[in-house]
Design a protein around this motif. Structure first.
Motif, PDB file in Angstrom:
ATOM      1  N   ASP A  25      12.683  -2.481   6.082  1.00  0.00           N
ATOM      2  CA  ASP A  25      12.606  -1.912   4.738  1.00  0.00           C
ATOM      3  C   ASP A  25      12.713  -0.388   4.927  1.00  0.00           C
ATOM      4  O   ASP A  25      12.460   0.118   6.022  1.00  0.00           O
ATOM      5  CB  ASP A  25      11.260  -2.302   4.111  1.00  0.00           C
ATOM      6  N   ASP A  27      11.875   2.515   2.209  1.00  0.00           N
ATOM      7  CA  ASP A  27      10.820   3.318   1.572  1.00  0.00           C
ATOM      8  C   ASP A  27       9.447   2.833   2.047  1.00  0.00           C
ATOM      9  O   ASP A  27       9.090   1.677   1.850  1.00  0.00           O
ATOM     10  CB  ASP A  27      10.913   3.183   0.044  1.00  0.00           C
ATOM     11  N   GLY A  28       8.698   3.709   2.687  1.00  0.00           N
ATOM     12  CA  GLY A  28       7.349   3.355   3.125  1.00  0.00           C
ATOM     13  C   GLY A  28       7.275   2.818   4.541  1.00  0.00           C
ATOM     14  O   GLY A  28       6.187   2.693   5.098  1.00  0.00           O
ATOM     15  N   GLU A 186       7.935  -4.340   6.893  1.00  0.00           N
ATOM     16  CA  GLU A 186       7.735  -4.139   5.442  1.00  0.00           C
ATOM     17  C   GLU A 186       6.403  -3.476   5.122  1.00  0.00           C
ATOM     18  O   GLU A 186       5.415  -3.715   5.820  1.00  0.00           O
ATOM     19  CB  GLU A 186       7.727  -5.507   4.747  1.00  0.00           C
ATOM     20  N   ASP A 187       6.383  -2.668   4.056  1.00  0.00           N
ATOM     21  CA  ASP A 187       5.118  -2.058   3.634  1.00  0.00           C
ATOM     22  C   ASP A 187       4.632  -2.599   2.290  1.00  0.00           C
ATOM     23  O   ASP A 187       3.590  -2.164   1.803  1.00  0.00           O
ATOM     24  CB  ASP A 187       5.255  -0.532   3.525  1.00  0.00           C
TER      25      ASP A 187
HETATM   26 MG    MG Z   1       8.886  -0.309   1.018  1.00  0.00          MG
END
Ligand code: MG
Ligand code: BG6
Length: 229
Positions: A25, A27-28, A186-187
């Motif tokens: 992923d 973002d983050g 993943e976040d």
């Molecule tokens: Mg994310």
């Protein structure tokens, strides 16, 4: 030399040998863009006349742009907007967001991410991006990490948002590997769910209370070392 634990050896449930692919992923996990999303969404909320807090912003992580707008409008108690009016608002927010991310620099890659991408690459494991963002291309370019990716699946390529597994299944397909041979990073809870539905193992990056469905959870990519012995 820091002695970070290696989930790849420590957690035998994660892998007993190298995966064929790692799907990240964006973002983050690789970059901290949540602050820019927040600035832009807050600017929109300010214009619409209500307060949008950082806690509210947490609910938008991993959520698609239009679903994020629906959450924001719910926070502001704004109902009965037409689909067209919503598109205008989402566009306005996105223009501000693009203004912010177009100034991003390679320094904004999250701690440990660059080193881990380098290790994965050096181990000969394929790398894909699996992001909901339609702005992923610009972010990869601005932060100078595009060259790591053998496949980039972003919000422009998928029609079903996480927790639908489409983004990760397409990643495996473009890389020519089996889903069961992939590990997702993943976040967001929706992203963990998407990985599980895709039949992939997943590393949660962040808060274990939120990411408890992940195969393992680590606070950041600094914790990881690719074990390619
Ligand atoms: Mg994310
Ligand atoms: C996800 C973010 O990666 O992308 C969400 O976690 C965001 O917060 C979503 O809403 C869509 O991003 P964009 O850039 O297409 O508006």
């Amino acid at each position: 030399m820091p002695t970070h634990p290696s989930p790849f050896t420590r957690h035998s449930s994660l892998v007993t040998r190298l995966p064929s692919a790692c799907i990240f992923d964006l973002d983050g996990v690789l970059v901290d863009t949540a602050k820019y999303h927040y600035l832009a969404w807050k600017r929109l909320a300010d214009e619409l006349g209500f307060y949008f807090s950082e806690a509210d912003n947490e609910r938008l992580k991993g959520v698609s742009r239009m679903a994020s707008l629906d959450i924001l409008l719910e926070v502001g108690g704004i109902t009965h907007l037409s689909a067209q009016e919503k598109l205008v608002l989402a566009d306005r927010k996105n223009n501000w967001y693009v203004e912010y991310i177009s100034k991003m620099t390679p320094d904004e890659v999250l701690p440990g991410a660059l080193e881990f991408l380098q290790q994965v690459k050096a181990a000969g494991v394929k790398i894909a991006l699996g992001s909901a963002s339609k702005n992923a291309g610009m972010i990869l370019q601005r932060t100078n990490i595009s060259a790591f990716f053998d496949a980039v699946i972003d919000g422009n390529k998928v029609s079903n948002a996480k927790p639908d597994p489409e983004v990760f299944l397409l990643g495996a397909q473009e890389l020519g590997v089996q889903p069961s041979e992939c590990i997702v990073f993943e976040d967001a809870a929706a992203g963990i769910e998407a990985a599980i539905r895709a039949g992939m193992k997943c590393v949660g990056v962040g808060n274990p209370d939120i990411l408890h469905r992940a195969t393992i959870v680590i606070p950041s990519l600094l914790e990881l070392r690719m074990n390619n012995e």
